[in-house]
Design a protein around this motif. Structure first.
Motif, short mmCIF file in Angstrom:
data_model
loop_
_atom_site.label_atom_id
_atom_site.label_comp_id
_atom_site.label_asym_id
_atom_site.label_seq_id
_atom_site.Cartn_x
_atom_site.Cartn_y
_atom_site.Cartn_z
N SER A 73 -8.49 -12.10 -28.80
CA SER A 73 -8.42 -11.06 -29.83
C SER A 73 -7.26 -11.32 -30.78
O SER A 73 -6.25 -11.92 -30.40
CB SER A 73 -8.26 -9.68 -29.17
OG SER A 73 -9.35 -9.42 -28.29
N PRO A 74 -7.35 -10.83 -32.00
CA PRO A 74 -6.28 -11.08 -32.97
C PRO A 74 -4.99 -10.34 -32.68
O PRO A 74 -3.92 -10.77 -33.10
CB PRO A 74 -6.91 -10.62 -34.30
CG PRO A 74 -7.97 -9.66 -33.91
CD PRO A 74 -8.50 -10.14 -32.61
N ASN A 75 -5.07 -9.19 -32.01
CA ASN A 75 -3.86 -8.43 -31.70
C ASN A 75 -4.04 -7.72 -30.37
O ASN A 75 -5.15 -7.64 -29.82
CB ASN A 75 -3.51 -7.43 -32.80
CG ASN A 75 -4.66 -6.47 -33.09
OD1 ASN A 75 -4.95 -5.59 -32.29
ND2 ASN A 75 -5.31 -6.66 -34.23
N LEU A 76 -2.93 -7.19 -29.86
CA LEU A 76 -2.93 -6.60 -28.52
C LEU A 76 -3.71 -5.30 -28.46
O LEU A 76 -4.36 -5.01 -27.46
CB LEU A 76 -1.48 -6.37 -28.08
CG LEU A 76 -1.23 -6.26 -26.56
CD1 LEU A 76 -1.67 -7.53 -25.87
CD2 LEU A 76 0.25 -5.99 -26.29
N ARG A 77 -3.65 -4.52 -29.52
CA ARG A 77 -4.37 -3.24 -29.52
C ARG A 77 -5.88 -3.46 -29.48
O ARG A 77 -6.60 -2.74 -28.79
CB ARG A 77 -3.98 -2.42 -30.74
CG ARG A 77 -2.54 -1.97 -30.75
CD ARG A 77 -2.23 -1.03 -31.89
NE ARG A 77 -0.81 -0.70 -31.91
CZ ARG A 77 -0.26 0.27 -31.20
NH1 ARG A 77 -1.02 1.01 -30.41
NH2 ARG A 77 1.04 0.52 -31.27
N GLU A 78 -6.34 -4.42 -30.23
CA GLU A 78 -7.77 -4.71 -30.20
C GLU A 78 -8.17 -5.32 -28.87
O GLU A 78 -9.26 -5.06 -28.35
CB GLU A 78 -8.14 -5.64 -31.35
CG GLU A 78 -9.63 -5.95 -31.42
CD GLU A 78 -9.98 -6.80 -32.62
OE1 GLU A 78 -11.04 -7.47 -32.59
OE2 GLU A 78 -9.20 -6.80 -33.59
N TYR A 224 4.15 -12.13 -25.57
CA TYR A 224 3.34 -11.94 -26.76
C TYR A 224 3.99 -10.93 -27.71
O TYR A 224 4.06 -11.15 -28.93
CB TYR A 224 1.94 -11.47 -26.35
CG TYR A 224 0.98 -11.29 -27.50
CD1 TYR A 224 0.19 -12.35 -27.94
CD2 TYR A 224 0.86 -10.06 -28.14
CE1 TYR A 224 -0.70 -12.19 -28.99
CE2 TYR A 224 -0.03 -9.89 -29.19
CZ TYR A 224 -0.79 -10.96 -29.61
OH TYR A 224 -1.67 -10.80 -30.66
N ILE A 225 4.47 -9.81 -27.14
CA ILE A 225 5.09 -8.78 -27.97
C ILE A 225 6.41 -9.26 -28.54
O ILE A 225 6.71 -9.05 -29.73
CB ILE A 225 5.27 -7.49 -27.15
CG1 ILE A 225 3.90 -6.89 -26.80
CG2 ILE A 225 6.09 -6.47 -27.92
CD1 ILE A 225 3.97 -5.65 -25.95
N GLY A 229 3.25 -12.08 -31.39
CA GLY A 229 1.91 -12.64 -31.25
C GLY A 229 1.84 -14.15 -31.32
O GLY A 229 0.74 -14.72 -31.28
N LYS A 232 1.28 -17.20 -26.50
CA LYS A 232 0.13 -16.80 -25.70
C LYS A 232 0.11 -17.63 -24.42
O LYS A 232 0.81 -18.63 -24.32
CB LYS A 232 -1.17 -16.98 -26.48
CG LYS A 232 -1.33 -16.01 -27.63
CD LYS A 232 -2.70 -16.16 -28.27
CE LYS A 232 -2.89 -15.15 -29.39
NZ LYS A 232 -4.24 -15.26 -30.00
#
Length: 261
Positions: A73-78, A224-225, A229, A232
């Protein structure tokens, strides 16, 4: 005239006067109490074994899904939307996102790395505590069930001695009942204790494997945070490596290249 005793002895020979329920009946309240406690222990052992196995298997399946598509995924929330709402891995990601939002609201400055690390450690510790629930009961059953059975054994031997003292007869007929009762209690204690010990060791080993996977995932989320990002897991870099190197293989020079002129 000798046929009558044989006829009356035949039905008695078909009955077992030294079975479990006969021993419990002769043992009275103490034998029944020991038996009921051991039965409760046994039911509790298999209930915890079954429920903890389901819990562990669920988390392991969630870990397989994380390794399969979470980091694409492109970001952690997604990425968090790909996980089950109440899964262990989703809990870690949600706590990380909350900690990230809370850091900007702190009035007393604290390093973001330390704040995030403590928040993730607290989240992982909560999951580890839930995984360990019920295992103390298995350890208790495994350590106390033989002694509870031994208590029934002592009572049975004591009753055998009382019979011998009261009747003055130490024949096998007199002591077979109480001694058989004592041996049954010993066997029941072992039958309850052995599965509890095996289940405890097996679940502990699986818990250790799950906690190690959660710790690795927590570390990946932390990195990651902290990197915005850019960092990985290694498996992502490995899967991307062939795609990067493929275009560089076997370069073809155009016809108008200066070197060929």
């Amino acid at each position: 005239m000798q046929a009558a005793p044989a006829a009356t002895a035949a039905p008695a020979a078909g009955d077992n006067p030294y079975g479990l329920f006969q021993a419990l009946h002769e043992g009275g309240v103490i034998s029944w109490s020991v038996f009921i406690i051991l039965v409760i222990f046994s039911i509790g052992t298999f209930y915890i074994l079954f429920t903890k196995w389901l819990q562990q298997q669920k988390i392991m399946n969630q870990g397989n899904k994380v390794r399969a598509n979470f980091w694409n995924s492109p970001n952690l929330r997604e990425a968090s939307t790909k996980l089950e709402a109440k899964s262990a891995y989703r809990s870690i990601v949600d706590d990380a996102l909350v900690a990230q939002d809370q850091h900007g609201k702190l009035t007393d400055p604290i390093d973001q790395h330390d704040w995030m690390a403590s928040s993730l450690a607290r989240s992982q510790g909560g999951i580890s505590n839930r995984l360990g629930e019920g295992l103390a009961f298995l350890a208790t059953v495994g350590s106390t069930a033989p002694f509870i059975g031994l208590f029934g054994t002592v009572i049975g031997i004591y009753r055998a001695l009382i019979k011998i003292g009261a009747s003055g007869d130490a024949s096998i007929t007199t002591v077979a009942g109480p001694v058989g009762e004592s041996l049954i209690m010993t066997a029941l204690g072992l039958v309850v204790a052995v599965p509890a010990v095996l289940a405890y060791n097996w679940l502990i080993r699986r818990n250790k494997s799950i906690v190690e996977d959660l710790a690795a995932f927590t570390n990946d989320v932390h990195g990651y945070i902290m990197s915005g990002g850019n960092v990985k897991p290694k498996m992502m870099a490995a899967s991307a490596a062939p795609a990067v190197k493929a275009p560089a293989a076997a370069p073809i020079k155009p016809a108008g290249d200066p070197v060929n002129r």
